[in-house]
Structure formats: structure tokens, C-alpha cells
Design a protein around this motif. Structure first.
Motif, PDB file in Angstrom:
ATOM      1  N   ALA A 219      40.908  40.074  42.166  1.00 56.89           N
ATOM      2  CA  ALA A 219      42.021  39.122  42.105  1.00 56.89           C
ATOM      3  C   ALA A 219      43.373  39.836  42.073  1.00 56.89           C
ATOM      4  N   PHE A 220      43.464  40.915  41.282  1.00 58.06           N
ATOM      5  CA  PHE A 220      44.737  41.638  41.201  1.00 58.06           C
ATOM      6  C   PHE A 220      45.084  42.294  42.546  1.00 58.06           C
ATOM      7  N   ARG A 221      44.076  42.796  43.241  1.00 61.26           N
ATOM      8  CA  ARG A 221      44.340  43.390  44.552  1.00 61.26           C
ATOM      9  C   ARG A 221      44.844  42.326  45.544  1.00 61.26           C
ATOM     10  N   LYS A 222      44.250  41.144  45.495  1.00 59.16           N
ATOM     11  CA  LYS A 222      44.684  40.065  46.373  1.00 59.16           C
ATOM     12  C   LYS A 222      46.125  39.667  46.075  1.00 59.16           C
ATOM     13  N   ALA A 223      46.428  39.509  44.780  1.00 61.62           N
ATOM     14  CA  ALA A 223      47.786  39.118  44.394  1.00 61.62           C
ATOM     15  C   ALA A 223      48.799  40.162  44.840  1.00 61.62           C
ATOM     16  N   ASN A 224      48.449  41.414  44.670  1.00 55.64           N
ATOM     17  CA  ASN A 224      49.355  42.498  45.029  1.00 55.64           C
ATOM     18  C   ASN A 224      49.568  42.560  46.540  1.00 55.64           C
ATOM     19  N   LYS A 225      48.516  42.278  47.293  1.00 58.39           N
ATOM     20  CA  LYS A 225      48.643  42.281  48.757  1.00 58.39           C
ATOM     21  C   LYS A 225      49.590  41.173  49.210  1.00 58.39           C
ATOM     22  N   ILE A 226      49.472  40.008  48.574  1.00 56.00           N
ATOM     23  CA  ILE A 226      50.371  38.895  48.915  1.00 56.00           C
ATOM     24  C   ILE A 226      51.818  39.281  48.636  1.00 56.00           C
TER      25      ILE A 226
ATOM     26  N   PRO B 151      53.343  31.523  45.347  1.00 56.39           N
ATOM     27  CA  PRO B 151      52.363  30.683  44.641  1.00 56.39           C
ATOM     28  C   PRO B 151      50.937  31.215  44.752  1.00 56.39           C
ATOM     29  N   GLY B 152      50.602  31.742  45.920  1.00 60.85           N
ATOM     30  CA  GLY B 152      49.259  32.307  46.093  1.00 60.85           C
ATOM     31  C   GLY B 152      49.054  33.521  45.219  1.00 60.85           C
ATOM     32  N   ALA B 153      50.093  34.346  45.093  1.00 63.02           N
ATOM     33  CA  ALA B 153      50.010  35.530  44.246  1.00 63.02           C
ATOM     34  C   ALA B 153      49.906  35.127  42.778  1.00 63.02           C
ATOM     35  N   GLN B 154      50.672  34.106  42.400  1.00 65.98           N
ATOM     36  CA  GLN B 154      50.598  33.621  41.019  1.00 65.98           C
ATOM     37  C   GLN B 154      49.192  33.142  40.680  1.00 65.98           C
ATOM     38  N   GLN B 155      48.574  32.459  41.623  1.00 66.78           N
ATOM     39  CA  GLN B 155      47.225  31.941  41.408  1.00 66.78           C
ATOM     40  C   GLN B 155      46.222  33.085  41.234  1.00 66.78           C
ATOM     41  N   GLU B 156      46.318  34.093  42.089  1.00 66.34           N
ATOM     42  CA  GLU B 156      45.408  35.237  41.983  1.00 66.34           C
ATOM     43  C   GLU B 156      45.673  36.044  40.716  1.00 66.34           C
ATOM     44  N   LEU B 157      46.957  36.171  40.358  1.00 67.40           N
ATOM     45  CA  LEU B 157      47.310  36.904  39.146  1.00 67.40           C
ATOM     46  C   LEU B 157      46.716  36.218  37.928  1.00 67.40           C
ATOM     47  N   GLN B 158      46.826  34.901  37.874  1.00 70.59           N
ATOM     48  CA  GLN B 158      46.253  34.142  36.772  1.00 70.59           C
ATOM     49  C   GLN B 158      44.735  34.301  36.724  1.00 70.59           C
ATOM     50  N   ALA B 159      44.113  34.272  37.891  1.00 69.83           N
ATOM     51  CA  ALA B 159      42.658  34.441  37.959  1.00 69.83           C
ATOM     52  C   ALA B 159      42.258  35.823  37.451  1.00 69.83           C
ATOM     53  N   GLY B 160      43.045  36.827  37.804  1.00 71.33           N
ATOM     54  CA  GLY B 160      42.758  38.177  37.341  1.00 71.33           C
ATOM     55  C   GLY B 160      42.896  38.304  35.837  1.00 71.33           C
ATOM     56  N   GLN B 161      43.933  37.686  35.293  1.00 73.21           N
ATOM     57  CA  GLN B 161      44.142  37.732  33.852  1.00 73.21           C
ATOM     58  C   GLN B 161      43.008  37.037  33.107  1.00 73.21           C
ATOM     59  N   GLU B 162      42.574  35.904  33.632  1.00 74.88           N
ATOM     60  CA  GLU B 162      41.464  35.185  33.000  1.00 74.88           C
ATOM     61  C   GLU B 162      40.165  35.983  33.085  1.00 74.88           C
ATOM     62  N   ALA B 163      39.967  36.663  34.196  1.00 70.94           N
ATOM     63  CA  ALA B 163      38.773  37.489  34.354  1.00 70.94           C
ATOM     64  C   ALA B 163      38.792  38.661  33.373  1.00 70.94           C
ATOM     65  N   LEU B 164      39.960  39.234  33.129  1.00 68.34           N
ATOM     66  CA  LEU B 164      40.071  40.313  32.145  1.00 68.34           C
ATOM     67  C   LEU B 164      39.665  39.828  30.763  1.00 68.34           C
ATOM     68  N   VAL B 165      40.181  38.667  30.368  1.00 71.30           N
ATOM     69  CA  VAL B 165      39.859  38.114  29.049  1.00 71.30           C
ATOM     70  C   VAL B 165      38.350  37.887  28.921  1.00 71.30           C
ATOM     71  N   ALA B 166      37.735  37.459  30.037  1.00 68.08           N
ATOM     72  CA  ALA B 166      36.294  37.206  30.040  1.00 68.08           C
ATOM     73  C   ALA B 166      35.479  38.483  30.247  1.00 68.08           C
ATOM     74  N   ARG B 167      36.175  39.620  30.379  1.00 62.24           N
ATOM     75  CA  ARG B 167      35.534  40.924  30.615  1.00 62.24           C
ATOM     76  C   ARG B 167      34.777  40.948  31.945  1.00 62.24           C
ATOM     77  N   HIS B 168      35.257  40.176  32.897  1.00 63.94           N
ATOM     78  CA  HIS B 168      34.674  40.142  34.241  1.00 63.94           C
ATOM     79  C   HIS B 168      35.520  41.078  35.091  1.00 63.94           C
TER      80      HIS B 168
ATOM     81  N   CYS C  40      54.018  44.318  43.101  1.00 65.31           N
ATOM     82  CA  CYS C  40      53.851  43.442  41.944  1.00 65.31           C
ATOM     83  C   CYS C  40      53.502  44.260  40.703  1.00 65.31           C
ATOM     84  N   LEU C  41      54.434  44.364  39.771  1.00 67.10           N
ATOM     85  CA  LEU C  41      54.222  45.160  38.559  1.00 67.10           C
ATOM     86  C   LEU C  41      53.039  44.647  37.747  1.00 67.10           C
ATOM     87  N   ALA C  42      52.997  43.339  37.481  1.00 66.55           N
ATOM     88  CA  ALA C  42      51.902  42.783  36.675  1.00 66.55           C
ATOM     89  C   ALA C  42      50.561  42.980  37.366  1.00 66.55           C
TER      90      ALA C  42
END
Length: 338
Positions: free
Chosen positions: A55-62, A31-48, A67-69
Motif C-alpha cells: 500500500a505504501f509503495r502504491k501511495a508513493n508511486k501516485i 485522493p488515491g494516494a490518501q486511500q493507499e496511505l490509510q490502508a498502509g497505516q491500518e495494515a501496520l497496526v494489524a501487523r500485516h 511522499c514523506l509519510a
């Protein structure tokens, strides 16, 4: 070309839409990885992109670096930040985790995006073309691979072959998210080769709506600044001189402030009598669209919408505005001869 990338990055559609790989679906992300993955995806859309990378590094560490995505997202964030080597490294790790042709196609497309972000020399373009061809060979159902390949071919001045791929995209996905841009490419293949400015529309301090499309036929100077930036403050007098030198029906100056405090910004603009277009960008959306990382930065856009010059930082021998004047003098002289 810039507009296409800035519009969200075609590669992001490989995973931002919510499609999980078969491998991760079985593993059921923490669940923690899913949350970070979602945050990373949203940041990409916002060009942040910095936030996306984190966020992607955090998700991958978890997920214990499996984690492919996460690797796909990390590679795109790094590519968007101009870190080609690290982006390709993340893509290589994603490829090792890919378990089927659909996933491998996504990685090839991502590698193509990374190469496209890195440069346009002949060798890089050939590598980029190869990545997109491999993506199509592995998964021909993704219509946007045709569009990406078509753009690359046009960048290689293979307009006929590029038009065939883009026409295929339009035929297969007539209501696709990039249909409008694809048609623009068909009408003008130079869009794939030239650095066309991304579309923007802002409501200025004066209450006017100013957009790139509405200023077609004029030179545009975007001045990215802030009241807390000493060289930005020092340049105000020269910017005033610039507005007097060139008539506003020929050269349009738009100052985009990074100030968070509206009152401070308004007071400064009023005190300095900055009577040209003023816009405050506290969330940084316009800054991210144009990839601004330093102040002041000036971007010169020609009447066709092509970015002709980007001037960043200070030069002890010559002020930025003085350099800007030199660029405008050359460009306006060229326009006069045309």
C-alpha cells in the motif's frame, strides 16, 4: 522486548495518528494516494506488513515518489519484515523529504527502530542509541523518544541511564500508551535485553481462555500448524507423546492452526484426538504477533515468559518434534537445578 515492538511499533505513532507533514499538507495528497496511505497505516497496526509495504509503495508511486509519510510507513513495514537495508534506504529517502526538525526527528526515530529490529550487537546498539538521541535533540516534545532511548540503554546494560530516560517518559506522560510496559522495564530491565514473548489471550476449542500471563511459571510450547501442511500432520503422534512425557502443570502445549475452514480443522482435531489446547487463527493475528512465516513452527517459552527457542522447518535427520524434545529436556533440567 518483542512485546513492545509487537504492540504496534512505537515508530508508527509518528504518522499513524493522522499527523501529516507540513510539506504534504501544502501539496494536498492525491485522493488515491490518501486511500493507499490509510490502508498502509491500518495494515501496520494489524501487523500485516506485506500488505502495508504494498500500500505504501502504491501511495508513493501516485505521489511521484515524493511522499514523506509513504517512505516512513514503507521503512517501518520493511524493518518489521526483517529487510534492514531496504528499510534504511527508505528512511534515507524520507530524510531528504523532511523539511523541519519534527520530521527529521521522526526519521531518526524510525532509523533507531530499524536498527533495533535488525540485531543487538554492540556496534548496532551504539548506532541505535545515537539515532534516538538525535531524535530527542531535534524534538524533545515527543515523550516516547525517552522510552526508546531508555530501552536501548538498557539493552547496552546501562540500566541506571536507561532508567533515567524511562522515568522521564513516565513523568512527562503518566497516562501514555506504553506506561504499563515502561513500569515493567523499571522493575525488570532485563525485559529490554531478553526476548520476552508478547502477551496473548485465546479462547480454545475446548472453551477455555488461555493467556501468557495466566501460564506464568510453566513452560509453554506454541505449535503453529495447519491441516494442509504434511509435516504438521505427521507430527501429531509425536506431539501426543510430548503431552504424555511432561505433566500439564509443567509444560503446556498450545496448537495454533492457520486453517481457514473451521469444519475441516474441527474434524481433523477430533479424528486425531488432539486433546490439548487447540486454537484456530484464520485471520493470522497470533501468527503475525509471533512473526510466523512457515509451518510447522514451534516456539518454546520459559516460565518467566522468555522465548528460549524457535524451531522452523524440517530436518531430514531429525523431526521437529524430536528437536523440540531435546530443547525441553535441556530447559526443564535447567529449571530443576534452579
Amino acid at each position: 522486548m518483542l512485546w513492545f515492538v509487537a504492540a504496534g511499533g512505537l515508530v508508527s505513532t509518528a504518522f499513524i495518528g493522522g499527523t501529516s507533514s507540513a510539506q504534504e499538507a501544502k501539496a494536498q495528497l492525491d485522493p488515491g494516494a490518501q486511500q493507499e496511505l490509510q490502508a498502509g497505516q491500518e495494515a501496520l497496526v494489524a501487523r500485516h506488513y506485506e500488505g502495508a509495504e504494498k500500500a505504501f509503495r502504491k501511495a508513493n508511486k501516485i505521489q511521484h515518489e515524493s511522499c514523506l509519510a509513504c517512505y516512513l510507513g514503507l521503512a517501518q513495514a520493511l524493518a518489521s519484515l526483517g529487510q534492514k537495508k531496504d528499510a534504511l534506504g527508505a528512511a534515507d529517502k524520507a530524510m531528504k523529504l523532511a523539511t523541519n526538525d519534527v520530521e527529521r526527528a521522526q526519521v531518526h526515530s524510525l532509523r533507531g527502530f530499524t536498527l533495533a529490529s535488525a540485531g543487538s550487537d554492540a556496534k548496532t546498539l551504539k548506532e541505535e542509541e545515537s539515532e534516538y538521541r538525535q531524535a530527542l535533540q531535534l524534538d524533545s516534545r515527543v515523550t516516547e523518544y525517552h522510552l526508546r532511548l531508555g530501552m536501548t540503554l538498557m539493552k547496552e546494560s546501562q540500566d541506571g541511564e536507561g532508567a533515567k530516560e524511562i522515568s522521564q517518559y513516565l513523568q512527562l506522560d503518566p497516562q501514555g500508551r506504553y506506561t504499563e510496559y515502561a513500569r515493567k522495564l523499571m522493575d525488570n530491565p532485563r525485559r529490554a535485553r531478553e526476548d520476552y514473548a508478547p502477551e496473548f489471550s485465546v479462547r480454545t476449542l475446548q472453551g477455555e481462555t488461555v493467556s501468557l500471563s495466566g501460564l506464568t511459571g510453566k513452560f509453554i510450547v506454541l505449535d503453529f500448524w495447519a491441516t494442509w501442511c504434511p509435516p504438521c500432520r505427521a507430527s501429531v503422534g509425536e506431539l501426543k507423546e510430548l503431552t504424555r512425557k511432561y505433566p500439564r502443570d509443567r509444560v503446556v502445549l498450545i496448537s495454533v492452526s492457520a486453517d481457514k475452514e473451521e469444519d475441516k480443522w474441527r474434524d481433523f482435531v477430533a479424528k486425531k484426538e488432539m486433546d490439548w489446547h487447540q486454537y484456530r487463527d484464520p485471520e493470522g493475528s497470533i501468527q503475525r504477533t509471533f512473526g510466523i512465516h512457515a509451518f510447522p513452527t514451534y516456539i518454546v517459552i520459559d516460565p518467566e515468559g522468555i522465548v528460549r527457542q524457535t524451531i522452523v522447518g524440517e530436518n531430514p535427520q531429525q523431526s521437529i518434534v524430536a528437536r523440540l524434545k531435546s530443547v525441553l529436556a535441556t530447559l526443564t533440567a535447567e529449571k530443576g537445578k534452579a
